[in-house]
Design a protein around this motif. Structure first.
Motif, PDB file in Angstrom:
ATOM      1  N   PHE A   2       0.846  -1.183   0.000  1.00 39.50           N
ATOM      2  CA  PHE A   2       0.000   0.000   0.000  1.00 39.50           C
ATOM      3  C   PHE A   2       0.888   1.242   0.000  1.00 39.50           C
ATOM      4  N   LYS A   3       0.363   2.306  -0.613  1.00 40.74           N
ATOM      5  CA  LYS A   3       0.943   3.623  -0.403  1.00 40.74           C
ATOM      6  C   LYS A   3       0.068   4.348   0.625  1.00 40.74           C
ATOM      7  N   LEU A   4       0.697   4.865   1.660  1.00 38.26           N
ATOM      8  CA  LEU A   4       0.005   5.660   2.677  1.00 38.26           C
ATOM      9  C   LEU A   4       0.262   7.127   2.396  1.00 38.26           C
ATOM     10  N   VAL A   5      -0.825   7.894   2.301  1.00 35.32           N
ATOM     11  CA  VAL A   5      -0.734   9.347   2.122  1.00 35.32           C
ATOM     12  C   VAL A   5      -1.513   9.998   3.250  1.00 35.32           C
ATOM     13  N   THR A  36      11.993  -0.188   1.540  1.00 41.19           N
ATOM     14  CA  THR A  36      12.036  -0.529   0.123  1.00 41.19           C
ATOM     15  C   THR A  36      13.377  -1.172  -0.171  1.00 41.19           C
ATOM     16  N   GLY A  37      13.388  -2.488  -0.378  1.00 47.53           N
ATOM     17  CA  GLY A  37      14.644  -3.187  -0.622  1.00 47.53           C
ATOM     18  C   GLY A  37      15.605  -3.026   0.530  1.00 47.53           C
ATOM     19  N   ASN A  38      16.806  -2.531   0.248  1.00 47.76           N
ATOM     20  CA  ASN A  38      17.833  -2.336   1.268  1.00 47.76           C
ATOM     21  C   ASN A  38      17.762  -0.965   1.927  1.00 47.76           C
ATOM     22  N   TYR A  39      16.677  -0.249   1.694  1.00 40.38           N
ATOM     23  CA  TYR A  39      16.516   1.095   2.247  1.00 40.38           C
ATOM     24  C   TYR A  39      15.317   1.132   3.181  1.00 40.38           C
ATOM     25  N   ASP A  40      15.416   1.922   4.254  1.00 42.91           N
ATOM     26  CA  ASP A  40      14.263   2.153   5.115  1.00 42.91           C
ATOM     27  C   ASP A  40      14.054   3.653   5.277  1.00 42.91           C
ATOM     28  N   MET A  41      12.972   4.017   5.975  1.00 42.65           N
ATOM     29  CA  MET A  41      12.608   5.417   6.195  1.00 42.65           C
ATOM     30  C   MET A  41      12.445   6.167   4.867  1.00 42.65           C
ATOM     31  N   THR A  42      11.944   5.478   3.836  1.00 38.61           N
ATOM     32  CA  THR A  42      11.741   6.119   2.532  1.00 38.61           C
ATOM     33  C   THR A  42      10.376   6.818   2.521  1.00 38.61           C
ATOM     34  N   SER A  43      10.339   8.025   1.991  1.00 36.91           N
ATOM     35  CA  SER A  43       9.085   8.784   1.957  1.00 36.91           C
ATOM     36  C   SER A  43       9.225   9.951   0.985  1.00 36.91           C
ATOM     37  N   PHE A  44       8.115  10.643   0.782  1.00 35.63           N
ATOM     38  CA  PHE A  44       8.114  11.881   0.018  1.00 35.63           C
ATOM     39  C   PHE A  44       7.198  12.864   0.734  1.00 35.63           C
ATOM     40  N   VAL A  49       5.025  12.367  13.249  1.00 25.42           N
ATOM     41  CA  VAL A  49       4.201  11.393  12.524  1.00 25.42           C
ATOM     42  C   VAL A  49       5.079  10.494  11.651  1.00 25.42           C
ATOM     43  N   ARG A  50       6.039  11.101  10.973  1.00 25.13           N
ATOM     44  CA  ARG A  50       6.956  10.336  10.123  1.00 25.13           C
ATOM     45  C   ARG A  50       7.694   9.274  10.946  1.00 25.13           C
ATOM     46  N   GLU A  51       8.208   9.667  12.099  1.00 25.91           N
ATOM     47  CA  GLU A  51       8.943   8.734  12.956  1.00 25.91           C
ATOM     48  C   GLU A  51       8.048   7.598  13.439  1.00 25.91           C
ATOM     49  N   ALA A  52       6.806   7.916  13.771  1.00 24.65           N
ATOM     50  CA  ALA A  52       5.880   6.905  14.292  1.00 24.65           C
ATOM     51  C   ALA A  52       5.579   5.831  13.251  1.00 24.65           C
ATOM     52  N   ASN A  80      -1.245  25.321   7.431  1.00 26.75           N
ATOM     53  CA  ASN A  80      -0.092  24.908   6.630  1.00 26.75           C
ATOM     54  C   ASN A  80       0.252  23.456   6.992  1.00 26.75           C
ATOM     55  N   GLU A  81       0.188  22.588   5.993  1.00 24.46           N
ATOM     56  CA  GLU A  81       0.358  21.164   6.241  1.00 24.46           C
ATOM     57  C   GLU A  81       1.435  20.573   5.330  1.00 24.46           C
ATOM     58  N   ILE A  82       1.877  19.403   5.711  1.00 29.02           N
ATOM     59  CA  ILE A  82       2.800  18.607   4.905  1.00 29.02           C
ATOM     60  C   ILE A  82       2.039  17.382   4.395  1.00 29.02           C
TER      61      ILE A  82
END
Length: 338
Positions: A133-136, A159-167, A147-150, A195-197
């Motif tokens: 799933f993609k979470l937005v 994603t593969g050999n990477y973690d904490m991936t986001s946009f 929120v990102r840390e949680a 103002n939000e992210i």
């Protein structure tokens, strides 16, 4: 601990959702509310294992092969499965099985098999599909990092050999709080702009409940806006089989000798030699003949598994060297993994 707590922990490590549709992994017998103090781990359960568990006063047997694989029409000692189930229940013995979900785990049997054969740069041969799933979500700027840390701590963003991936991207949200609301910001009855992210990341389906719970707990809004979007991308962290590279290419006969010795195969059957050096190898613990086309497509020079049938050997032709090292010999690592 309670049996249900142990089951929950096992399933957090090796999710039941990884199992094949035909399989029956999970709790086979036992009261989930029962206290568990000891467990016997076995490749499968038979009369000897059952007797050992009963005589040793174990509360639980954890196996690779399921005790109950197909439907049972009657529970009597007249069949092997019926007798085992009957005696397990009569002796208050819980049985839990980790079968194709352990096969599909990125820390599971095929990866262990590949390691025993000395394969490097190991990857899943046939990744699971329809598991992402993609979470937005949208969060006030000052709370975005929390929120990102949680959600990352809950397992999202790998994603593969990477973690904490986001946009993330900045924007402006709007809302008007009703009379019964408890707004984080703004005034009841008035339109408010914040103002939000916009934060988006990826997560596997088996972590959906955990990640959403983490999101809701960390987010400051009373009503949290978020989207869960199913993805068709493969989940490359889990799936059937494994493919990797030998440190140095080997002649076919040397490779077959090495595989037989490494796995303890008294009798290793193989297809006709192709004349190639063996460098890239695909494997599948247990019965993996259905993965031969994927092994060929991966560019593997050889495929090692068990239960290879005559037509599997014939259909592969000279495209790949197929080695049947035995069902047990290629998945006996289950006990060690568990």
């Amino acid at each position: 601990m309670k049996l249900k707590e142990l089951c929950s922990w096992l399933e957090s490590e090796v999710p039941l959702s990884f199992q094949e549709d035909y399989d029956n992994s999970g709790l086979q017998t036992g009261d989930p509310e029962r206290d568990i103090r000891s467990a016997l781990i076995s490749f499968e359960i038979n009369d000897a294992v059952l007797e050992e568990a009963i005589e040793g006063n174990y509360d639980l047997v954890i196996t690779h092969h399921p005790l109950i694989f197909k439907g049972i029409r009657s529970l009597t000692p007249s069949s092997v499965t019926g007798r085992l189930v009957f005696n397990a229940v009569r002796n208050n013995l819980a049985v839990y099985s980790m079968h194709t979900n352990l096969d599909a785990s990125g820390k599971g049997i095929s990866f262990m098999l590949a390691g025993v054969l000395g394969l490097k740069s190991r990857k899943v041969l046939v990744p699971l599909s329809n598991r992402l799933f993609k979470l937005v979500t949208f969060v006030p700027e000052a709370w975005a990092e929390k929120v990102r840390e949680a959600v990352f701590n809950a397992g999202a963003g790998v994603t593969g050999n990477y973690d904490m991936t986001s946009f993330s991207s900045a924007g402006q949200g709007s809302f008007r709080a009703g009379s019964d609301a408890k707004p984080f910001s703004g005034t009841k009855g008035s339109l408010h702009y914040e103002n939000e992210i916009r934060f988006e990341t990826i997560l596997p389906s088996h972590l959906k409940a955990k990640v959403i719970a983490a999101l809701l707990s960390a987010h400051p809004y009373e009503e949290v806006a978020f989207d869960l979007i199913p993805l068709v991308n493969d989940y490359t962290a889990a799936g059937m089989g494994c493919v990797g590279e030998l440190d140095s290419p080997l002649p076919e006969k040397d490779f077959l000798d090495m595989a037989a010795a490494s796995l303890g195969s008294v009798s290793l059957r193989h297809s006709a030699l192709t004349g190639k050096m063996i460098s890239r190898v695909a494997v599948c613990g247990g019965s993996g003949s259905s993965l031969i086309p994927a092994a060929i497509a991966s560019g593997a020079d050889a495929f090692v598994s068990g239960d290879i049938r005559y037509h599997n050997f014939a259909d592969a032709g000279s495209d790949i060297l197929i080695a049947d090292a035995g069902h047990y010999e290629t998945e006996k690592f289950a006990v060690q993994i568990i």
